[in-house]
Design a protein around this motif. Structure first.
Motif, short mmCIF file in Angstrom:
data_model
loop_
_atom_site.label_atom_id
_atom_site.label_comp_id
_atom_site.label_asym_id
_atom_site.label_seq_id
_atom_site.Cartn_x
_atom_site.Cartn_y
_atom_site.Cartn_z
N SER A 57 -64.46 63.16 21.66
CA SER A 57 -65.42 63.95 20.90
C SER A 57 -66.56 64.39 21.79
O SER A 57 -67.67 64.64 21.34
CB SER A 57 -65.95 63.14 19.73
OG SER A 57 -66.37 61.87 20.19
N GLU A 58 -66.28 64.52 23.07
CA GLU A 58 -67.35 64.84 24.02
C GLU A 58 -67.55 66.35 24.11
O GLU A 58 -66.77 67.12 23.54
CB GLU A 58 -66.95 64.25 25.39
CG GLU A 58 -68.00 63.67 26.29
CD GLU A 58 -69.36 63.37 25.77
OE1 GLU A 58 -70.08 64.30 25.37
OE2 GLU A 58 -69.76 62.19 25.84
N ASP B 26 -66.04 53.82 13.44
CA ASP B 26 -65.73 53.78 14.86
C ASP B 26 -65.36 52.37 15.28
O ASP B 26 -64.46 52.18 16.10
CB ASP B 26 -66.93 54.27 15.68
CG ASP B 26 -67.07 55.77 15.63
OD1 ASP B 26 -68.15 56.29 15.97
OD2 ASP B 26 -66.07 56.44 15.26
N HIS C 10 -65.55 57.83 24.43
CA HIS C 10 -65.81 58.94 23.51
C HIS C 10 -65.42 60.29 24.06
O HIS C 10 -65.93 61.32 23.59
CB HIS C 10 -67.30 59.02 23.09
CG HIS C 10 -67.91 57.69 22.85
ND1 HIS C 10 -68.93 57.18 23.60
CD2 HIS C 10 -67.63 56.73 21.94
CE1 HIS C 10 -69.24 55.99 23.16
NE2 HIS C 10 -68.47 55.68 22.17
#
Lengths: 275, 626, 135
Positions: free
Chosen positions: C83-84, C27, C80
């Motif tokens: 990918s929430e 990340d 994020h």
């Protein structure tokens, strides 16, 4: 009595409470700034082009401020990543940069504001207008000030161009308040010829009204976010020892707020400075 | 995974854990039940205060320019001779009371009562949670509300008085009324609104997060009591619709104090002198931003009431609600549509026909889910074993009263009809029918219904029924004639009650039978026809009848107030924790619910309204029963 | 608030932590890449500004387009969002929809004013003319 899911996520939603809370808060902030942007559009479309200043904001400074805020955005997420990996010192390091970026953003903004407060426009009764700096560089003078101080005339150092005049191509990109051509000599204008005097303050025009409101509200959010992040960096850091996951969640949530503040600026900068 | 809560015996709970003092327990509490009660008491006080403002206004309408008895001298002492000349209300004071009546009733009374008071107390219990998701934010939201209320009240006492540009605070009047460009009543109104908006936002965020995250095991979305669904949608309306008004309030504040021109057009001349402002602003912009909130706001006023109605109907018909799924989808549809209907408040601003058509269409469409909800409630009564206690009476009255209010709204959704009806008493009658014998009746029902759970005692049934009958009669006597007044063309916000419009400065006396409710107008119009010249005077005369009924309505609340307080200490004690035999989870707690709400782990095993389930001996199955 | 559940929960995912650490390193690379993209976008916007397009609409479109890309990067990666969970998507989708509706309807309503603007801008000259005639 413990509130559930403050730390561990709830299985079916996959979220912990504070994350839901902050996203809802950000939703309300989207509507807040959205209303202001909509107002900007309405005011601009309804404005007389002569009264909608263009090129009065310093683009290099604005660009620099944008990079400062983008940097703070990446440091905030890197600090959270460091914390997730258990590296408290690296978290502290990145977060300190975030706060420093925030403070320098605010500092630069203050300088920009001061620049506006000492920059004036005079509307003369014969219909001509000029912009420039007044002798002595006072702040916040307006038409009423002339009468309060019983001034018979006023000395102004005019700018080379007025914002309503079309810009010659070689000046494209440089702000109208650019003093690279040097100040012209002071011009004295008698009080009787002055219809209106105003600094570039919110009451100057709807342009500056919405500019100061948008950037002012944004700056308040920068300040608020910086205070929260600084608190968690300093006194609030005690929680890292006792409840590390909860602390990490707090950093994530405050980071989300910070990113939103950056997001708003990403739109503010082109809309106000460039368009 | 739900944290299992260690069981402790109720009485020793506090001794084992923390002894919290009076201040932490009652004033700075983070317990949702205490906060709910705080909202409730404060809201009821503001409801009374808002009523009193209206009662004074109604004196002016019934007996124009005559000194107000008893109270007039008191007002003169408090507010000064500029606003109260010899005890008679001055035009500015009428406008002040009008603006503040609206503001206080909407933002300080109904929303806190319907959404925050009942919501805070009941929702966590109904979903099986131990508290709200963010208890300290909850406390702060009450404190913001309280602060906003104090500011609003304080604004009455500053020179020039409180805000007087209507609860809608339209620019340029809002900036220029009274001593413009200073800190005046309008400025304090805006600041108070910012506090109230903050309170609502924090509260709404709390509700949504709680309902999403803190439901007990087994409490799926389609097992939620309808009251929780209503509060959920209401919270979304508040979260998304309030911020534009906050933005607009900041801009209007800057117009008022910093001489900006967000909402002030060019060329304004006040007292013969052009204003020294830049101009170029748009008064329409304020209206759009205000009504972007304003319309969802009125749904905020009614949806919690619908939720309460559902709870009381099921409980007192011993039947599940008819059409639970329809109700849920309808309330979601109302929530969604309410954001795109707002400009029906602005038909007369010179909007183009295309955009007026758009808003007309969405407004007509939004009536459909409202009708579905009302129909489901009506059908729920069919075949029920109805128990006519006080709360059920209020709810039964809610149905036709809300029906009248809703149906009379339909002409107002059509811009052609609005040409005639805009800003008349018809509009006042329409929305008061929805909020007064609508929402407020539902709130009364909620109080009678949940009082035993909160206090462990019943309110007196006889006086409850007296309260109901008198309130129902006088509500209708107050608001029903206003429809006709509106059709006759009497405008709102007229300090003389329309006398100038009617060309009548000397009232025309009409016979006693012309004042009989409902029949009187018909008889009068029939007997004087075809000479219609005195009919406008008649409608102005009707102001007297309305005022008398309004004061009687106030007197009718006295049994309620006495009943309420006496019952807290002397009411008939409950014999078990679930005196109404209700299915929802708030009745499965000790009485009153302790800190932490449930004394054993709670889970939902069935739907919310399992009454008269075939095969069971009892006529209801609590939601927690396996 | 007892500290027990916390320390228990903290000790437990030691293994999970190691697994997360690897993901987080990936990340971090993503974050730095996005950082670079944002800086590039900023300079691109300023550069575009100095190229004078004849039609204002083109300038606006390009500026808003680049800003939207930057915003999407911040929201998607730094916040994020990419990918929430569903609940967050639902909240933000509703918000964006109502924000767009508010902005669109507001601007549309302005376009629907009579010729010359609203009454406060001296618009609706036809009505003024008939008034004058009537006098």
């Amino acid at each position: 009595m413990e509130i559930p899911y403050t730390v561990d996520p709830r299985p079916d939603t996959g979220l912990y409470n504070a994350k839901v809370g902050i996203w809802l808060f950000l939703a309300s902030e989207v509507m807040l700034f959205g209303a202001l942007f909509s107002s900007y559009i309405l005011l601009r479309v309804g404005a007389d082009p002569q009264n909608w200043p263009h090129g009065l904001l310093n683009i290099p400074i604005g660009t620099f401020n944008t990079t400062v805020l983008i940097t703070s955005s990446v440091t905030v997420v890197l600090s959270w990543a460091a914390l997730k990996m258990g590296n408290f010192r690296r978290y502290r390091f990145f977060q300190a940069i975030t706060v420093l970026c925030a403070l320098s953003f605010l500092g630069i903004k203050s300088i920009e504001y001061k620049d506006k407060f000492t920059h004036y426009e005079i509307w003369k009764k014969d219909g001509t207008r000029l912009t420039g700096h007044l002798e002595g560089n006072p702040w916040f003078w307006n038409t009423a000030t002339l009468d309060i101080k019983a001034l018979p005339s006023i000395k102004i150092h005019p700018d080379p161009h007025h914002y309503k005049d079309p810009r010659p191509p070689k000046h494209a990109g440089a702000p109208a308040s650019d003093h690279s051509e040097g100040h012209a000599a002071a011009v004295e204008i008698p009080r009787a010829e002055i219809k209106r005097l105003s600094a570039f303050v919110p009451s100057h025009s709807t342009y500056f009204g919405i500019y100061f409101t948008l950037t002012g509200l944004h700056a308040l959010h920068v300040l608020g976010g910086a205070i929260v992040i600084a608190y968690l960096w300093g006194p609030g850091a005690k929680m890292w020892r006792t409840q590390p996951i909860r602390y990490t969640n707090r950093i994530e949530v405050s980071g989300l707020f910070w990113h939103f503040v950056d997001l708003v600026w990403i739109f503010l900068f082109p809309v106000l400075y460039l368009l | 995974m739900q944290e299992t809560h260690t069981t402790t015996v109720h009485e020793t709970h506090d001794v084992h854990h923390h002894e919290i003092g009076f201040w932490r327990k009652y004033i700075f509490s983070t317990d949702h039940k205490v906060i709910g009660l705080q909202y409730g008491f404060t809201g009821l006080c503001f409801l009374l205060f808002g009523y009193l403002l209206m009662a004074l206004m109604r004196w002016q309408l019934a007996y124009p320019n005559q000194p107000i008895p008893i109270v007039g001298q008191l007002l003169l002492k408090i507010l000064g001779p500029e606003q109260v000349a010899n005890g008679a209300m001055q035009p500015d004071l009428y406008n002040i009371f009008g603006a503040m009546h609206g503001t206080i009733m909407v933002f300080l009374a109904i929303v806190p009562l319907a959404f925050a008071a009942f919501g805070n107390y009941v929702v966590p219990l109904q979903i099986g949670a131990v508290d709200m998701a963010f208890p300290r934010v909850n406390m702060v939201s009450y404190q913001c509300y309280f602060g906003g209320g104090v500011i609003m009240l304080a604004s009455f006492l500053i020179p020039g008085g409180a805000a007087k540009a209507g609860w809608t605070s339209y620019s340029p009047l809002a900036t220029l009324s009274g001593a413009g460009f200073t800190v005046n009543g309008q400025t304090l109104w805006i600041i108070g609104m910012v506090f109230l908006i903050t309170s609502s936002l924090l509260g709404a965020i709390n509700f949504i997060a709680t309902i999403i995250q803190c439901r007990a095991p087994g409490m799926t979305w389609m097992r939620l009591p309808f009251f929780v669904w209503a509060e959920f949608v209401t919270a979304f309306l508040l979260v998304l619709a309030f911020p534009p008004l906050e933005a607009a309030a900041v801009m209007q504040l800057m117009d008022n104090l910093a001489h900006t021109s967000f909402f002030l057009p060019s060329g304004l001349v006040v007292a013969g002198r052009p204003l020294d402002i830049s101009g170029g602003g748009s008064p329409l912009l304020w209206q759009h931003l205000f009504w972007f909130l304003g319309h969802p706001e009125v749904y905020v006023l009614i949806l919690p009431a619908m939720g309460i109605v559902a709870e009381v109907i099921c409980n007192n018909t011993r039947k599940p609600i008819w059409g639970y799924k329809s109700l849920v989808y309808s309330v979601l549809a109302i929530g969604f549509l309410s954001f795109i209907v707002w400009a029906h408040h602005m038909y007369l601003t010179g909007m183009g026909t295309k955009i007026a058509t758009f808003f007309q269409t969405t407004t007509m469409i939004i009536s459909i889910p409202s009708v579905i909800i009302l129909t489901c409630f009506f059908i729920s009564l069919w075949g029920g074993s109805i128990r006519f206690n006080t709360q059920m009476l209020f709810v039964l009255a809610f149905l036709p009263m809300f029906g009248i209010g809703g149906l009379t709204g339909l002409p107002l959704g059509l811009n052609y009809a609005v040409l005639h009806l805009h800003d008349t008493y018809y509009v006042i009658a329409h929305f008061h029918y929805i909020v007064a014998p609508g929402t407020i009746f539902a709130l009364f029902a909620g109080i009678y219904h949940w009082f035993p759970k909160i206090t462990g005692r019943h309110m007196n049934e006889f006086w409850g029924k007296v309260h109901f009958v008198l309130s129902l009669i006088f509500m209708n006597l107050v608001f029903q004639p206003m429809f006709a007044q509106g059709f006759a063309g009497i405008n709102r916000r007229l300090y003389d009650g329309g006398a100038f419009y009617a060309g009548a400065t000397v009232p025309v006396e009409t016979a006693w039978w012309a004042h009989i409710p409902f029949i009187g107008p018909v008889l009068y119009v029939l007997t004087v026809s075809p000479d219609t010249s005195t009919i406008p005077h008649y409608w102005v005369e009707v102001n007297k009848d309305i005022s008398h009924a309004a004061w009687m309505l106030g007197l009718a609340q006295i049994p309620f107030i006495i009943n309420f307080f006496v019952s807290i200490w002397k009411g008939r004690k409950i014999t078990n924790d679930n005196p109404w035999g209700a299915t929802t989870l708030e009745w499965q707690t000790p009485t009153p619910p302790p800190h932490g709400n449930f004394d054993k782990p709670i889970a939902a095993h069935r739907g919310p309204y399992e009454y008269s389930v075939p095969g069971l001996t009892a006529d209801y199955a609590p939601q927690s029963q396996a | 608030m007892s500290a027990h559940p916390q320390t228990v929960a903290q000790a437990q995912p030691a293994a999970a932590h190691a697994h997360d650490a690897h993901d987080i390193k990936k990340d971090v690379k993503k974050y730095l890449f996005v950082f670079g993209a944002l800086l590039a976008g900023t300079f691109l916007t300023v550069f575009m500004y100095s190229v004078h397009f004849n039609v204002m609409a083109v300038t606006i479109t390009i500026a808003v387009f680049i800003a939207t890309i930057k915003a999407a990067l911040v929201a998607g990666f730094f916040m994020h969002l990419i990918s929430e969970r569903k609940a967050i998507y639902a909240i933000m989708l509703a918000t964006v929809f109502f924000f767009a509706a508010m902005m669109y309807l507001l601007v549309w309503s302005r376009g629907q004013l009579p010729k010359g603007g609203g009454w406060w801008e001296g618009g609706n000259q036809a009505a003024h003319k008939t008034e004058a005639k009537g006098k």
